[in-house]
Write an enzyme that holds these catalytic residues in place. Sequence first.
Site, PDB file in Angstrom:
ATOM      1  N   ILE A 159       0.649  -1.250   0.240  1.00 25.54           N
ATOM      2  CA  ILE A 159      -0.406   0.039  -0.159  1.00 25.54           C
ATOM      3  C   ILE A 159       0.645   1.347   0.304  1.00 25.54           C
ATOM      4  O   ILE A 159       1.732   1.238   0.200  1.00 25.54           O
ATOM      5  CB  ILE A 159      -0.878  -0.349   1.343  1.00 25.54           C
ATOM      6  CG1 ILE A 159      -0.389  -0.165   2.533  1.00 25.54           C
ATOM      7  CG2 ILE A 159      -2.069  -1.436   1.001  1.00 25.54           C
ATOM      8  CD1 ILE A 159      -1.308   0.090   3.929  1.00 25.54           C
ATOM      9  N   ASP A 160       0.122   2.418  -0.379  1.00 28.96           N
ATOM     10  CA  ASP A 160       1.334   3.583  -0.406  1.00 28.96           C
ATOM     11  C   ASP A 160       1.689   3.990   1.131  1.00 28.96           C
ATOM     12  O   ASP A 160       1.425   3.738   1.798  1.00 28.96           O
ATOM     13  CB  ASP A 160       0.509   4.517  -1.186  1.00 28.96           C
ATOM     14  CG  ASP A 160      -0.038   4.572  -2.592  1.00 28.96           C
ATOM     15  OD1 ASP A 160       0.389   3.616  -3.669  1.00 28.96           O
ATOM     16  OD2 ASP A 160      -1.106   4.685  -3.035  1.00 28.96           O
ATOM     17  N   LYS A 161       2.812   4.988   0.437  1.00 28.84           N
ATOM     18  CA  LYS A 161       3.299   5.534   2.296  1.00 28.84           C
ATOM     19  C   LYS A 161       2.542   6.366   2.639  1.00 28.84           C
ATOM     20  O   LYS A 161       2.583   6.008   3.551  1.00 28.84           O
ATOM     21  CB  LYS A 161       4.604   6.583   1.676  1.00 28.84           C
ATOM     22  CG  LYS A 161       5.284   6.952   2.541  1.00 28.84           C
ATOM     23  CD  LYS A 161       6.148   8.273   1.793  1.00 28.84           C
ATOM     24  CE  LYS A 161       6.714   9.126   3.129  1.00 28.84           C
ATOM     25  NZ  LYS A 161       7.277  10.564   2.361  1.00 28.84           N
ATOM     26  N   THR A 172      -0.845   6.060   2.526  1.00 27.77           N
ATOM     27  CA  THR A 172      -2.245   5.376   3.433  1.00 27.77           C
ATOM     28  C   THR A 172      -1.764   4.101   4.568  1.00 27.77           C
ATOM     29  O   THR A 172      -0.320   3.551   3.939  1.00 27.77           O
ATOM     30  CB  THR A 172      -2.539   3.941   1.877  1.00 27.77           C
ATOM     31  OG1 THR A 172      -2.566   4.864   0.483  1.00 27.77           O
ATOM     32  CG2 THR A 172      -3.564   3.404   2.181  1.00 27.77           C
ATOM     33  N   ARG A 199      -6.814   5.426  -5.843  1.00 22.71           N
ATOM     34  CA  ARG A 199      -6.698   6.914  -5.809  1.00 22.71           C
ATOM     35  C   ARG A 199      -7.384   8.094  -7.536  1.00 22.71           C
ATOM     36  O   ARG A 199      -7.609   8.749  -7.682  1.00 22.71           O
ATOM     37  CB  ARG A 199      -5.355   7.492  -5.126  1.00 22.71           C
ATOM     38  CG  ARG A 199      -5.252   6.719  -3.981  1.00 22.71           C
ATOM     39  CD  ARG A 199      -3.556   6.852  -3.664  1.00 22.71           C
ATOM     40  NE  ARG A 199      -3.116   8.517  -3.790  1.00 22.71           N
ATOM     41  CZ  ARG A 199      -1.646   8.106  -4.281  1.00 22.71           C
ATOM     42  NH1 ARG A 199      -0.289   7.339  -3.451  1.00 22.71           N
ATOM     43  NH2 ARG A 199      -1.278   9.597  -3.565  1.00 22.71           N
TER      44      ARG A 199
END
Length: 305
Positions: A136-138, A140, A236
């Site tokens: 998962i993104d930084k 998130t 996103r």
Amino acid sequence: MPKKYLLEVKDEHGRLDKFVSEQVPDLSRTRVKELIQDKNILVNNKSEKVSYKVQAGDCVLVNVPAVKPLDVVPENIPLDIVYEDDDVIVVNKPQGMVVHPAPGHPDHTLVNALLYHTKDLAQSPEGFRPGIVHRIDKDTSGLLMIAKNAKARESLEDQLAHKTNKRIYWAIVHGNFGEEGGTIDALIGRNPYDRKKMAVVENGKKAVTHFKVLEQFKGFSLIECQLETGRTHQIRVHLDYIGHAVAGDPLYGPRKTLKGHGQFLHAKVLGFRHPQSGKWMEFSVEPPKIFQDTLAQLEKKQVIR
């Protein structure tokens, strides 16, 4: 150390990747696929596809290169471990933490923390992301499943590939909805005008996101998203595509947005079958404090019923 195996097909049949993984127990099917794609597995001295059907008399040469040295340093970083056994770890990643080392983020990642916590992490071919099967993104927050051995890694990656696991996110997004929910089915690929971004493009990969509206406020909404696929930045990109960018998103959202530490996106629910027992396991964690505080502030301003 690199290893080589010479396998002769006798009365076996079926796909090449399945045959090799059964003959060489140390190699997961995922790893075998990687070796085939890198032309490290040859059939009768020829490179074949993963789906090649082996036949009696075939000679299969398997070349397993040495795993690249792990140059990631263990770091004593606190972890919020939701569950752990001999095969898997379920961790609640905080907002602001990168999952694994990458250019620009060589340390202080989840992998650095995991290596300090345990030596039992499934190897990765690259060496810099042991145990990691999805990301998962930084900015998130939320749940990730970690593989502690090769069998667990293969099982969890297979569940991701066949869409049999569960991943549910909460997001605070811009705007309000006239419908209770829906499905976004739009191809995602690299943005041709900005290589740092992804976008809905004609030649992209299939991406499907299901969403449900949970609550609406003045100018913003709280929604639940369930992933059917797992493309980079999928939620996103999809939400921006339908005109409801995630609040606080510095890459895809508007400049005028909610103040926070990046996008208000949280991986709330994670479900999968245990790699050993096959038992269904499901976990849920609440969003971080800034997410909950922002929701409370939006509710005070105005809730649209």
